[in-house]
Design a protein around this motif. Sequence first.
Motif, PDB file in Angstrom:
ATOM      1  N   PHE A   4       0.820  -1.217   0.000  1.00  0.00           N
ATOM      2  CA  PHE A   4       0.000   0.000   0.000  1.00  0.00           C
ATOM      3  C   PHE A   4       0.844   1.253   0.000  1.00  0.00           C
ATOM      4  CE2 PHE A   4      -3.054  -3.088   1.474  1.00  0.00           C
ATOM      5  CZ  PHE A   4      -4.119  -2.764   0.656  1.00  0.00           C
ATOM      6  N   TYR A   5       2.048   1.156   0.583  1.00  0.00           N
ATOM      7  CA  TYR A   5       2.865   2.378   0.660  1.00  0.00           C
ATOM      8  C   TYR A   5       3.259   2.845  -0.733  1.00  0.00           C
ATOM      9  CZ  TYR A   5       7.105  -0.397  -0.063  1.00  0.00           C
ATOM     10  OH  TYR A   5       8.065  -1.197  -0.585  1.00  0.00           O
ATOM     11  N   LYS A   6       3.264   1.915  -1.684  1.00  0.00           N
ATOM     12  CA  LYS A   6       3.639   2.333  -3.045  1.00  0.00           C
ATOM     13  C   LYS A   6       2.587   3.256  -3.634  1.00  0.00           C
ATOM     14  CE  LYS A   6       7.174  -0.697  -4.074  1.00  0.00           C
ATOM     15  NZ  LYS A   6       8.115  -1.137  -5.053  1.00  0.00           N
ATOM     16  N   ILE A   7       1.333   2.945  -3.338  1.00  0.00           N
ATOM     17  CA  ILE A   7       0.267   3.829  -3.822  1.00  0.00           C
ATOM     18  C   ILE A   7       0.435   5.217  -3.230  1.00  0.00           C
ATOM     19  CG2 ILE A   7      -2.206   4.216  -3.823  1.00  0.00           C
ATOM     20  CD1 ILE A   7      -2.599   1.276  -3.754  1.00  0.00           C
ATOM     21  N   LEU A   8       0.709   5.237  -1.964  1.00  0.00           N
ATOM     22  CA  LEU A   8       0.907   6.515  -1.276  1.00  0.00           C
ATOM     23  C   LEU A   8       2.012   7.311  -1.930  1.00  0.00           C
ATOM     24  CD1 LEU A   8       0.383   8.307   1.237  1.00  0.00           C
ATOM     25  CD2 LEU A   8       2.271   7.084   2.290  1.00  0.00           C
ATOM     26  N   PHE A   9       3.165   6.629  -2.114  1.00  0.00           N
ATOM     27  CA  PHE A   9       4.320   7.368  -2.634  1.00  0.00           C
ATOM     28  C   PHE A   9       4.128   7.755  -4.095  1.00  0.00           C
ATOM     29  CE2 PHE A   9       6.634   5.580   1.045  1.00  0.00           C
ATOM     30  CZ  PHE A   9       6.967   6.790   1.606  1.00  0.00           C
ATOM     31  N   LEU A  10       3.406   6.932  -4.792  1.00  0.00           N
ATOM     32  CA  LEU A  10       3.140   7.291  -6.195  1.00  0.00           C
ATOM     33  C   LEU A  10       2.300   8.562  -6.246  1.00  0.00           C
ATOM     34  CD1 LEU A  10       3.843   6.050  -8.909  1.00  0.00           C
ATOM     35  CD2 LEU A  10       1.552   5.138  -9.001  1.00  0.00           C
ATOM     36  N   ASN A  11       1.325   8.627  -5.374  1.00  0.00           N
ATOM     37  CA  ASN A  11       0.502   9.834  -5.354  1.00  0.00           C
ATOM     38  C   ASN A  11       1.313  11.044  -4.954  1.00  0.00           C
ATOM     39  OD1 ASN A  11      -2.080   9.156  -6.206  1.00  0.00           O
ATOM     40  ND2 ASN A  11      -2.291   7.873  -4.395  1.00  0.00           N
ATOM     41  N   ILE A  12       2.175  10.840  -3.970  1.00  0.00           N
ATOM     42  CA  ILE A  12       3.014  11.978  -3.549  1.00  0.00           C
ATOM     43  C   ILE A  12       3.914  12.410  -4.699  1.00  0.00           C
ATOM     44  CG2 ILE A  12       4.804  12.709  -1.954  1.00  0.00           C
ATOM     45  CD1 ILE A  12       3.633  10.874   0.071  1.00  0.00           C
ATOM     46  N   LEU A  13       4.405  11.407  -5.424  1.00  0.00           N
ATOM     47  CA  LEU A  13       5.257  11.705  -6.584  1.00  0.00           C
ATOM     48  C   LEU A  13       4.522  12.596  -7.568  1.00  0.00           C
ATOM     49  CD1 LEU A  13       7.962  10.786  -7.991  1.00  0.00           C
ATOM     50  CD2 LEU A  13       6.534   9.211  -9.237  1.00  0.00           C
ATOM     51  N   PHE A  14       3.302  12.219  -7.884  1.00  0.00           N
ATOM     52  CA  PHE A  14       2.539  13.005  -8.854  1.00  0.00           C
ATOM     53  C   PHE A  14       2.274  14.396  -8.319  1.00  0.00           C
ATOM     54  CE2 PHE A  14       0.567   8.946 -10.757  1.00  0.00           C
ATOM     55  CZ  PHE A  14       1.744   8.725 -11.420  1.00  0.00           C
ATOM     56  N   PHE A  15       1.898  14.462  -7.065  1.00  0.00           N
ATOM     57  CA  PHE A  15       1.574  15.780  -6.508  1.00  0.00           C
ATOM     58  C   PHE A  15       2.801  16.666  -6.430  1.00  0.00           C
ATOM     59  CE2 PHE A  15      -2.446  13.976  -5.134  1.00  0.00           C
ATOM     60  CZ  PHE A  15      -3.260  15.040  -5.486  1.00  0.00           C
ATOM     61  N   SER A  16       3.956  16.044  -6.124  1.00  0.00           N
ATOM     62  CA  SER A  16       5.170  16.871  -6.006  1.00  0.00           C
ATOM     63  C   SER A  16       5.484  17.511  -7.348  1.00  0.00           C
ATOM     64  CB  SER A  16       6.334  16.015  -5.551  1.00  0.00           C
ATOM     65  OG  SER A  16       6.636  15.089  -6.561  1.00  0.00           O
ATOM     66  N   THR A  17       5.289  16.753  -8.421  1.00  0.00           N
ATOM     67  CA  THR A  17       5.547  17.351  -9.734  1.00  0.00           C
ATOM     68  C   THR A  17       4.583  18.494 -10.007  1.00  0.00           C
ATOM     69  OG1 THR A  17       6.267  15.209 -10.471  1.00  0.00           O
ATOM     70  CG2 THR A  17       5.806  16.826 -12.143  1.00  0.00           C
ATOM     71  N   LEU A  18       3.348  18.283  -9.562  1.00  0.00           N
ATOM     72  CA  LEU A  18       2.378  19.360  -9.762  1.00  0.00           C
ATOM     73  C   LEU A  18       2.777  20.585  -8.955  1.00  0.00           C
ATOM     74  CD1 LEU A  18      -0.980  17.456  -9.859  1.00  0.00           C
ATOM     75  CD2 LEU A  18       0.520  18.137 -11.704  1.00  0.00           C
ATOM     76  N   ILE A  19       3.327  20.346  -7.778  1.00  0.00           N
ATOM     77  CA  ILE A  19       3.807  21.487  -6.975  1.00  0.00           C
ATOM     78  C   ILE A  19       4.865  22.259  -7.750  1.00  0.00           C
ATOM     79  CG2 ILE A  19       5.166  22.099  -4.939  1.00  0.00           C
ATOM     80  CD1 ILE A  19       3.756  19.835  -3.489  1.00  0.00           C
ATOM     81  N   VAL A  20       5.810  21.512  -8.325  1.00  0.00           N
ATOM     82  CA  VAL A  20       6.884  22.171  -9.068  1.00  0.00           C
ATOM     83  C   VAL A  20       6.303  22.970 -10.223  1.00  0.00           C
ATOM     84  CG1 VAL A  20       8.924  21.810 -10.461  1.00  0.00           C
ATOM     85  CG2 VAL A  20       8.521  20.418  -8.480  1.00  0.00           C
ATOM     86  N   ILE A  21       5.378  22.368 -10.941  1.00  0.00           N
ATOM     87  CA  ILE A  21       4.845  23.027 -12.133  1.00  0.00           C
ATOM     88  C   ILE A  21       4.120  24.306 -11.760  1.00  0.00           C
ATOM     89  CG2 ILE A  21       3.143  22.798 -13.947  1.00  0.00           C
ATOM     90  CD1 ILE A  21       3.759  19.866 -14.025  1.00  0.00           C
ATOM     91  N   SER A  22       3.352  24.240 -10.690  1.00  0.00           N
ATOM     92  CA  SER A  22       2.477  25.372 -10.407  1.00  0.00           C
ATOM     93  C   SER A  22       3.060  26.367  -9.414  1.00  0.00           C
ATOM     94  CB  SER A  22       1.140  24.855  -9.897  1.00  0.00           C
ATOM     95  OG  SER A  22       1.371  23.994  -8.810  1.00  0.00           O
ATOM     96  N   SER A  23       4.258  26.106  -8.947  1.00  0.00           N
ATOM     97  CA  SER A  23       4.781  27.011  -7.913  1.00  0.00           C
ATOM     98  C   SER A  23       5.223  28.330  -8.512  1.00  0.00           C
ATOM     99  CB  SER A  23       5.935  26.356  -7.183  1.00  0.00           C
ATOM    100  OG  SER A  23       6.969  26.151  -8.086  1.00  0.00           O
ATOM    101  N   TYR A  24       5.197  29.324  -7.626  1.00  0.00           N
ATOM    102  CA  TYR A  24       5.453  30.682  -8.072  1.00  0.00           C
ATOM    103  C   TYR A  24       6.835  31.150  -7.651  1.00  0.00           C
ATOM    104  CZ  TYR A  24       4.221  35.452  -9.239  1.00  0.00           C
ATOM    105  OH  TYR A  24       4.175  36.681  -9.809  1.00  0.00           O
TER     106      TYR A  24
END
Lengths: 337, 571
Positions: A4-24
């Motif tokens: 289950f931790y892989k699902i968690l980390f995969l989601n964090i991975l995706f969100f972290s990229t979104l953070i990078v893309i949308s950060s100011y």
Amino acid sequence: MFKFYKILFLNILFFSTLIVISSYSWLSMWMGLEINLLSILPLMANPKNLYPSEAAMKYFITQTLASLILLFSILLSMNMKEFLPQNSSNMLILIINSSLFLKAGAAPFHAWFPEVIEGLNWENCLLMMTWQKIAPMMILIHNLNMFFYLSWIILISSILSGIYGLNQTSLRKILAYSSINHIAWMLSSMLNFKLIWLLYFNIYVILVFNLIMIFKYFNIYYMNQLNLIFNSNKLLNFLFMANFLSLGGLPPFLGFLPKWLTIMNLTSNQFYSLTLILIISTLITLFFYIRLTFSSFLLMKVESIFKSKIIGNFWFFSFNFISLAGLLTYAMIPNFF
Amino acid sequence: MMKLLYSYFKLFLFFSIFLFIMGLKFMNKNYSMMIEYEVLTLNSSSMMMVILLDWMSLLFMSFVLFISSMVIYYSAEYMAEEKNLIRFILLVILFVLSMMLLIISPNMISILLGWDGLGLVSYCLVIYYQNMKSYNAGMLTALSNRIGDVAILMAIAWMMNFGSWNYIYYLEMMKGDSIMEMISYLIVLAAMTKSAQIPFSSWLPAAMAAPTPVSSLVHSSTLVTAGVYLLIRFNFSLTDNLLYLLLFVASMTMFMSGLAANFEYDLKKIIALSTLSQLGLMMSILALGSYKLTFFHLLVHALFKALLFMCAGNIIHNMMNCQDIRYMGNLMEKMPMTCTFFNICNLSLCGLPFLSGFFSKDLIVEFMSMNYLNIYIYIIMYISIGLTVSYSFRLSYYSLIGDFNFLSLNVVSELSMIMLKGMGGLILFVIFSGSLLEWVMFFEPIFICLPMVMKLMALIMIIMGMFIGYEVAKFKLGYSLKSLKFMTFSLFSSLMWNMPLISTLGVNYYPLFLGKVYTKIFDQGWHEYYGGKNLKLLAKFSQVSQSFSRSHLKIYFLLLILWVVFLLLNI
């Protein structure tokens, strides 16, 4: 055991990229990159195998170094008179760009990339070759103002990826070097028009996804194991070959479209020699693609009686359809309305 | 089998009369009708099947159908012993159908349908008698015509930017545009291959390998006139330079084939060469700027040339398939009716006053005399007219009168009633169509005003041609052979200025020879050296540089840090 931790980390991975893309701000970009790094490391881990850990370690060191340089140059830029590096043409932007190239794995900074890829399984390879490129390249898009430096990176990436890839027998390494080649194309596509980069990236993801799906299904890691595919099924042979041709950018397939757009855009902005060298060095890449698929080009072969199951998946075929007939369909569909 | 044949004969005859009346009505009321069927629209260029009905297409169709109906009727006897008569008839029908498609379509893509159909079916017809000579002739025909097909395809490609391929809308509007100029050059190239103008002339005499009814159909109204008809449709867009080029080529063709016909001994080939000469005449008058005169001569020529071939076919049929005119002679006693027809056609071809050929040819040469052009055109036109008369009279003297030279054991007699009926259907039109068409087509007469000498020039040339033809036909064993004395000249002339050699050997041997040289020097020479062989260096380089990527991560990171430090020092 389902992890289950892989699902968690995969989601964090995706969100972290979104953070990078949308950060100011630079700092939150850096933060996103760090989260990205820390969340992919658990995904790589496999207790039954030593190599993913080694790869994770290498990846960790490299990315940390890159993040370090990035953070360092951010801090340095805050110290300087002109705060926004976009407006300055000093060496600072060069350092930032270098760190981002290091993160993305563009050519003179690419040495970690095949090493890391070699230790991973196919799913992680897919992640490394596609998703992990988004964050650094998106930052790069915002920081493009040293065309000379960028052109050199593009040239070195395209030439070295061809030459290094020529000597490989490991499919993961071949795909890694081809990824470096595609990075060169992507960088040149973002030179003038950012939307082409988006298109290129999306299409590249589709192409690589198709290939890796085949490799994953048959559990193939080296060139000599390709016979597993070639003796089993003619349809699969064709799909395999055509996907590689599409990856190499041959006209009727979808892979041609982004290259076409890039070449159009580059030539209309007077980047003639860059385009020429890009195209010529991509031929070397095409050569080793064709070498891989050569035995499936020879369409006459003895099929084994024991047929291995084809991937009868709907998604597999629809992705293949997009990859192979996408350009044609894309060109034709508007005419029916 | 015969039922099929006669039903097609009746069908074609009916449609011919119907279309003729319609054509007259359309001409009178100045109607034209256009039917468009849109097949598909791709990226705002629409592909259509277009049918254009105006007096030109209707009249031409009616003539084609009339001639083909007579030819089909005629072949009931000529091909009576043929094993595959149905195939023959169907091929002829297909041929006529292709010609119809070509005539009615003012659209580049739909014209291609008829154009390619003509090429393909003509190949099938030329190789109908399956022997090596026919195969070679068929291949020459098909490949020569293929050049024209390719030119049309290229014209289609150039025309894409216009938004549709209906060329008649763009002819005058786009005149002077560089794309339109390119298109018109390609169209002229296509027309030159189809109508066998000079670089492509050699297929026309070679196509005589086809059965005679087919020759009659092909060389009068269908295949070879397709090019002329295309140019008639395109003539509004042709630029001055192109017209000069066309005029030169066409006049040379006219002269060359007239000359070659004077040296030829094969009955069908003489008539084929005379067709070529007339085609040159049509092309020349088109290039001089009168498409109506071209069309006039096209129709009239179609009639008498078809009948001429049919007479020749009857003669050949009776002479046990011998077509050498040296074996003939005194045929007028054996087959009087055929010879009468033959003579009428020949004289009509020469332009004897008040036969049909006179009206068109006389008008053409006088129109040419009225134009302000150079002396070359003037002279070559009149000389060609003289040559036409010369070979016609030579042919008449050889075959119709004199001594009977065929084998002693012969059955040369006029018993073939069906063939005679088929020919008789045409003879009235051969005599009257010239005056009829002139009165109908040229509602406003062309104004001709010439001095006496120039007006009589045609007549002078005709009389001189008669004399030369008579002299050339004198063939006595005791004479020293003049053609041996001037062998190079006579060979050069009778071989159509070496054109068959050029378009068979010239396009095969030299490219193959060059290919051999290139294979040796480039493909297996320098390209191999710089390509396959020495690209190995790249692989070597790749192997050497493999050591750079062998887990030297420490050094790699060190270099990276050094690079950053180096950059920092430069800030």
